[in-house]
Design a protein around this motif. Structure first.
Motif, mmCIF file in Angstrom:
data_model
loop_
_atom_site.group_PDB
_atom_site.id
_atom_site.type_symbol
_atom_site.label_atom_id
_atom_site.label_comp_id
_atom_site.label_asym_id
_atom_site.label_seq_id
_atom_site.Cartn_x
_atom_site.Cartn_y
_atom_site.Cartn_z
ATOM 1 N N UNK A 1 -5.651 -10.689 -1.126
ATOM 2 C CA UNK A 1 -5.580 -9.231 -1.038
ATOM 3 C C UNK A 1 -4.499 -8.707 -1.969
ATOM 4 N N UNK A 2 -4.883 -7.725 -2.776
ATOM 5 C CA UNK A 2 -3.925 -7.091 -3.677
ATOM 6 C C UNK A 2 -4.355 -5.656 -3.946
ATOM 7 N N UNK A 3 -3.413 -4.709 -3.810
ATOM 8 C CA UNK A 3 -3.700 -3.309 -4.146
ATOM 9 C C UNK A 3 -2.546 -2.781 -4.995
ATOM 10 N N UNK A 4 -2.897 -1.886 -5.917
ATOM 11 C CA UNK A 4 -1.869 -1.331 -6.804
ATOM 12 C C UNK A 4 -2.017 0.182 -6.895
ATOM 13 N N UNK A 5 -0.915 0.881 -6.656
ATOM 14 C CA UNK A 5 -0.872 2.338 -6.813
ATOM 15 C C UNK A 5 -0.199 2.686 -8.132
ATOM 16 N N UNK A 6 -0.741 3.690 -8.821
ATOM 17 C CA UNK A 6 -0.191 4.085 -10.113
ATOM 18 C C UNK A 6 1.243 4.598 -9.973
ATOM 19 N N UNK A 7 1.535 5.213 -8.832
ATOM 20 C CA UNK A 7 2.883 5.735 -8.592
ATOM 21 C C UNK A 7 3.396 5.248 -7.243
ATOM 22 N N UNK A 8 4.663 4.872 -7.209
ATOM 23 C CA UNK A 8 5.282 4.428 -5.958
ATOM 24 C C UNK A 8 5.749 5.610 -5.110
ATOM 25 N N UNK A 9 5.737 6.810 -5.683
ATOM 26 C CA UNK A 9 6.283 7.976 -4.991
ATOM 27 C C UNK A 9 5.558 8.251 -3.675
ATOM 28 N N UNK A 10 4.228 8.113 -3.676
ATOM 29 C CA UNK A 10 3.449 8.373 -2.476
ATOM 30 C C UNK A 10 3.937 7.500 -1.330
ATOM 31 N N UNK A 11 4.061 6.200 -1.576
ATOM 32 C CA UNK A 11 4.485 5.273 -0.532
ATOM 33 C C UNK A 11 5.937 5.527 -0.129
ATOM 34 N N UNK A 12 6.757 5.831 -1.093
ATOM 35 C CA UNK A 12 8.175 6.109 -0.819
ATOM 36 C C UNK A 12 8.304 7.307 0.124
ATOM 37 N N UNK A 13 7.569 8.383 -0.144
ATOM 38 C CA UNK A 13 7.634 9.588 0.679
ATOM 39 C C UNK A 13 7.019 9.384 2.059
ATOM 40 N N UNK A 14 5.831 8.761 2.077
ATOM 41 C CA UNK A 14 5.120 8.591 3.346
ATOM 42 C C UNK A 14 5.839 7.632 4.288
ATOM 43 N N UNK A 15 6.223 6.475 3.775
ATOM 44 C CA UNK A 15 6.917 5.502 4.630
ATOM 45 C C UNK A 15 8.263 6.073 5.069
ATOM 46 N N UNK A 16 8.926 6.817 4.181
ATOM 47 C CA UNK A 16 10.193 7.445 4.537
ATOM 48 C C UNK A 16 10.034 8.388 5.712
ATOM 49 N N UNK A 17 8.972 9.194 5.698
ATOM 50 C CA UNK A 17 8.736 10.158 6.782
ATOM 51 C C UNK A 17 8.299 9.460 8.067
ATOM 52 N N UNK A 18 7.362 8.530 7.937
ATOM 53 C CA UNK A 18 6.816 7.862 9.127
ATOM 54 C C UNK A 18 7.874 7.014 9.820
ATOM 55 N N UNK A 19 8.705 6.324 9.035
ATOM 56 C CA UNK A 19 9.708 5.427 9.627
ATOM 57 C C UNK A 19 10.791 6.183 10.381
ATOM 58 N N UNK A 20 10.926 7.481 10.134
ATOM 59 C CA UNK A 20 11.865 8.288 10.910
ATOM 60 C C UNK A 20 11.365 8.503 12.339
ATOM 61 N N UNK A 21 10.058 8.317 12.537
ATOM 62 C CA UNK A 21 9.457 8.551 13.844
ATOM 63 C C UNK A 21 9.051 7.262 14.545
ATOM 64 N N UNK A 22 8.614 6.280 13.750
ATOM 65 C CA UNK A 22 8.009 5.065 14.296
ATOM 66 C C UNK A 22 8.655 3.831 13.676
ATOM 67 N N UNK A 23 9.001 2.852 14.506
ATOM 68 C CA UNK A 23 9.706 1.658 14.029
ATOM 69 C C UNK A 23 8.776 0.610 13.431
ATOM 70 N N UNK A 24 7.599 0.481 13.984
ATOM 71 C CA UNK A 24 6.670 -0.542 13.490
ATOM 72 C C UNK A 24 5.237 -0.051 13.627
ATOM 73 N N UNK A 25 4.371 -0.581 12.761
ATOM 74 C CA UNK A 25 2.974 -0.125 12.761
ATOM 75 C C UNK A 25 2.091 -1.196 12.145
ATOM 76 N N UNK A 26 0.800 -1.097 12.433
ATOM 77 C CA UNK A 26 -0.185 -2.028 11.873
ATOM 78 C C UNK A 26 -1.032 -1.280 10.842
ATOM 79 N N UNK A 27 -0.962 -1.727 9.593
ATOM 80 C CA UNK A 27 -1.786 -1.158 8.527
ATOM 81 C C UNK A 27 -3.090 -1.948 8.455
ATOM 82 N N UNK A 28 -4.199 -1.228 8.464
ATOM 83 C CA UNK A 28 -5.504 -1.862 8.360
ATOM 84 C C UNK A 28 -6.024 -1.689 6.937
ATOM 85 N N UNK A 29 -6.048 -2.792 6.199
ATOM 86 C CA UNK A 29 -6.596 -2.802 4.843
ATOM 87 C C UNK A 29 -8.062 -3.217 4.935
#
Length: 250
Positions: A1-29
């Motif tokens: 399994x391998x995925x690549x995003x053209x920009x890291x900004x999306x993940x940086x912003x989203x994980x930053x926001x979500x991690x302020x609310x939730x400590x752990x999560x399951x990502x379904x690829x």
């Protein structure tokens, strides 16, 4: 399994926001894209993250993989992303780790151990919202900053003609109004006047997921949760939050 995003900004912003609310999560690829639903420990906020495969520069997922991640540790890693870095996520099955890479002026590689995350169902409740609005994120941020000067909670309200954010306490009050002609309000549909109060700290954390110029779809009712739907991945994906109201004492 391998995925690549053209920009890291999306993940940086989203994980930053979500991690302020939730400590752990399951990502379904899955072959169709990446999904994650989770509720914060206090059951105040519900998060729904959905990024389809077409929003990635490269997407190689042949079969569904459910990967449990410590979001606090993941946020530490993605916060190291530079503006123009591409972001790569790979699965190291042999070591049972999630590999995160930044590809830019250099290639930087991190790995995080996968964890067991309880597969708790997080069904989204059926809610009868009476107001829908599309508001610029920067306007909401300003309203929250204003409200935080006088209180810990902010009141959202809507009539047919305007959308209102305000707060009141013994130390003072604040109020911000958006009329239908306001640049920061793209859409306002009100079946009946709405009014609900929410914790400012939670909303602050949520709004960090998007840029101030982005528009957020908001659903509101009276003493109902607020639903915030944010476009991510150039509008191909969605990040949704459902936040419980603070019920005012009579």
């Amino acid at each position: 399994m391998k995925v690549k995003s053209e920009s890291s900004k999306l993940w940086k912003n989203c994980i930053g926001a979500i991690s302020n609310l939730i400590d752990e999560a399951a990502f379904k690829f899955t072959p169709e894209g990446v999904k994650m639903e989770a509720m914060d420990p206090s059951h105040v906020a519900l998060v729904d993250f959905n990024l389809p495969s077409k929003s990635f520069e490269e997407y190689d997922v042949e079969e569904t993989q459910v990967l449990g991640v410590d979001l606090i540790e993941m946020d530490k890693v993605v916060s190291r992303a530079k503006k123009d870095d591409k972001f790569v996520v790979e699965l190291d099955e042999e070591k049972n780790r999630l590999v995160l890479k930044f590809e830019g002026a250099s290639t930087r590689r991190f790995s995080l151990p996968l964890i067991e995350v309880e597969g708790e169902e997080t069904p989204q409740p059926e809610l009868d919202f009476s107001t829908s609005a599309k508001i610029q994120a920067g306007i909401i941020q300003d309203g929250l900053k204003d409200a935080s000067l006088v209180a810990d909670n902010v009141r959202f309200g809507a009539t047919e003609e305007k959308f209102i954010m305000g707060a009141e306490s013994d130390t003072g009050s604040s109020q911000m109004e958006l009329s239908k002609s306001s640049e920061g309000l793209k859409e306002l549909k009100v079946q009946k006047p709405s009014k609900s109060m929410f914790n400012i700290s939670y909303l602050d954390d949520i709004i960090k997921a998007v840029s101030s110029s982005d528009f957020i779809d908001i659903r509101l009712g009276s003493d109902l949760p607020i639903k915030l739907d944010m476009p991510i991945g150039d509008g191909k994906g969605q990040l949704k939050f459902l936040l419980a109201p603070r019920i005012e004492a009579e």
